[in-house]
Design a protein around this motif. Structure first.
Motif, PDB file in Angstrom:
ATOM      1  N   GLY A  42     -22.784  -8.703  -3.096  1.00 31.90           N
ATOM      2  CA  GLY A  42     -23.052  -8.577  -4.348  1.00 31.90           C
ATOM      3  C   GLY A  42     -21.838  -8.354  -5.324  1.00 31.90           C
ATOM      4  O   GLY A  42     -22.190  -8.160  -6.574  1.00 31.90           O
ATOM      5  N   LYS A  43     -20.757  -8.425  -4.931  1.00 31.08           N
ATOM      6  CA  LYS A  43     -19.659  -8.022  -5.759  1.00 31.08           C
ATOM      7  C   LYS A  43     -18.780  -9.172  -5.892  1.00 31.08           C
ATOM      8  O   LYS A  43     -18.732 -10.077  -5.051  1.00 31.08           O
ATOM      9  CB  LYS A  43     -18.823  -6.607  -5.277  1.00 31.08           C
ATOM     10  N   GLU A  44     -17.676  -9.274  -6.943  1.00 33.20           N
ATOM     11  CA  GLU A  44     -16.643 -10.198  -6.753  1.00 33.20           C
ATOM     12  C   GLU A  44     -15.612  -9.892  -5.852  1.00 33.20           C
ATOM     13  O   GLU A  44     -15.322  -9.012  -5.309  1.00 33.20           O
ATOM     14  CB  GLU A  44     -16.018 -10.283  -8.219  1.00 33.20           C
ATOM     15  N   ARG A  45     -14.828 -11.089  -5.508  1.00 32.06           N
ATOM     16  CA  ARG A  45     -13.694 -11.040  -4.861  1.00 32.06           C
ATOM     17  C   ARG A  45     -12.511 -10.273  -5.153  1.00 32.06           C
ATOM     18  O   ARG A  45     -12.374 -10.494  -6.505  1.00 32.06           O
ATOM     19  CB  ARG A  45     -13.537 -12.530  -4.538  1.00 32.06           C
ATOM     20  N   GLU A  46     -11.992  -9.233  -4.644  1.00 32.90           N
ATOM     21  CA  GLU A  46     -10.689  -8.500  -4.980  1.00 32.90           C
ATOM     22  C   GLU A  46      -9.607  -8.604  -4.081  1.00 32.90           C
ATOM     23  O   GLU A  46     -10.057  -8.462  -2.767  1.00 32.90           O
ATOM     24  CB  GLU A  46     -11.409  -7.097  -5.049  1.00 32.90           C
ATOM     25  N   GLY A  47      -8.484  -8.231  -4.611  1.00 33.13           N
ATOM     26  CA  GLY A  47      -7.254  -8.197  -3.991  1.00 33.13           C
ATOM     27  C   GLY A  47      -7.138  -6.837  -3.105  1.00 33.13           C
ATOM     28  O   GLY A  47      -7.557  -5.797  -3.873  1.00 33.13           O
TER      29      GLY A  47
END
Length: 129
Positions: A42-47
Motif C-alpha cells: 500500500g505504499k510507494e517505492r522508496e530508496g
C-alpha cells in the motif's frame, strides 16, 4: 541487456537479520550505480541504500542508517544489503535497480527511484513472529 536478479528474501523473526543479494553483470557493476529500494504493501517505492559507481560512497535512507549495510563484491558481480535488527515494519518487496546514465541515482540526501531505469523482479521480506 541489463539483468538484475535479487535473492535472499524470506521470513525472519523480529530482531533477526537477512542478507539480500543483487546479481548483475561485470559491465553493469563497473559503470552504473546500484540502488536498493523497498515497496511496502500500500505504499510507494522508496530508496533504501545505494553505492555510487563514481565515488564508491554508500548512502542510506534515514530509516536504513545504522541498521542496513550495502556492499559490493566485484569478484562475484553482486551488491548485497545486510539488514539487521529487523522489525515488522520492514516487511516489503525489496528491489535492486540501476540507472541508465552513469552517475545518476545515488546522492547523500536522496536515492530517487525516478532516476533508475532497470529493475530486478524483487525479493520479499517478511518480519513476523
Amino acid at each position: 541487456q541489463v539483468q538484475l536478479v535479487e535473492s535472499g528474501g524470506g521470513l525472519v523473526q523480529p530482531g533477526g537479520s537477512l542478507r539480500l543479494s543483487c546479481a548483475t553483470s561485470a559491465d553493469t557493476l563497473g559503470y552504473y550505480t546500484i540502488g536498493w529500494f523497498r515497496q511496502a504493501p500500500g505504499k510507494e517505492r522508496e530508496g533504501v541504500s545505494c553505492v555510487s559507481v563514481l565515488s564508491g560512497n554508500a548512502y542510506y535512507s534515514d530509516a536504513a542508517k545504522g541498521r542496513f549495510t550495502i556492499s559490493r563484491d566485484n569478484a562475484k558481480n553482486t551488491v548485497s544489503l545486510q539488514m539487521d535488527h529487523l522489525k515488522p515494519e520492514h516487511k516489503a518487496v525489496y528491489y535492486c535497480a540501476t540507472p541508465q546514465i552513469m552517475g545518476y541515482g545515488c546522492y547523500e540526501s536522496t536515492i530517487p527511484s525516478a532516476e533508475y531505469d532497470h529493475w530486478g523482479q524483487g525479493t520479499e521480506v517478511t518480519v513476523s513472529s
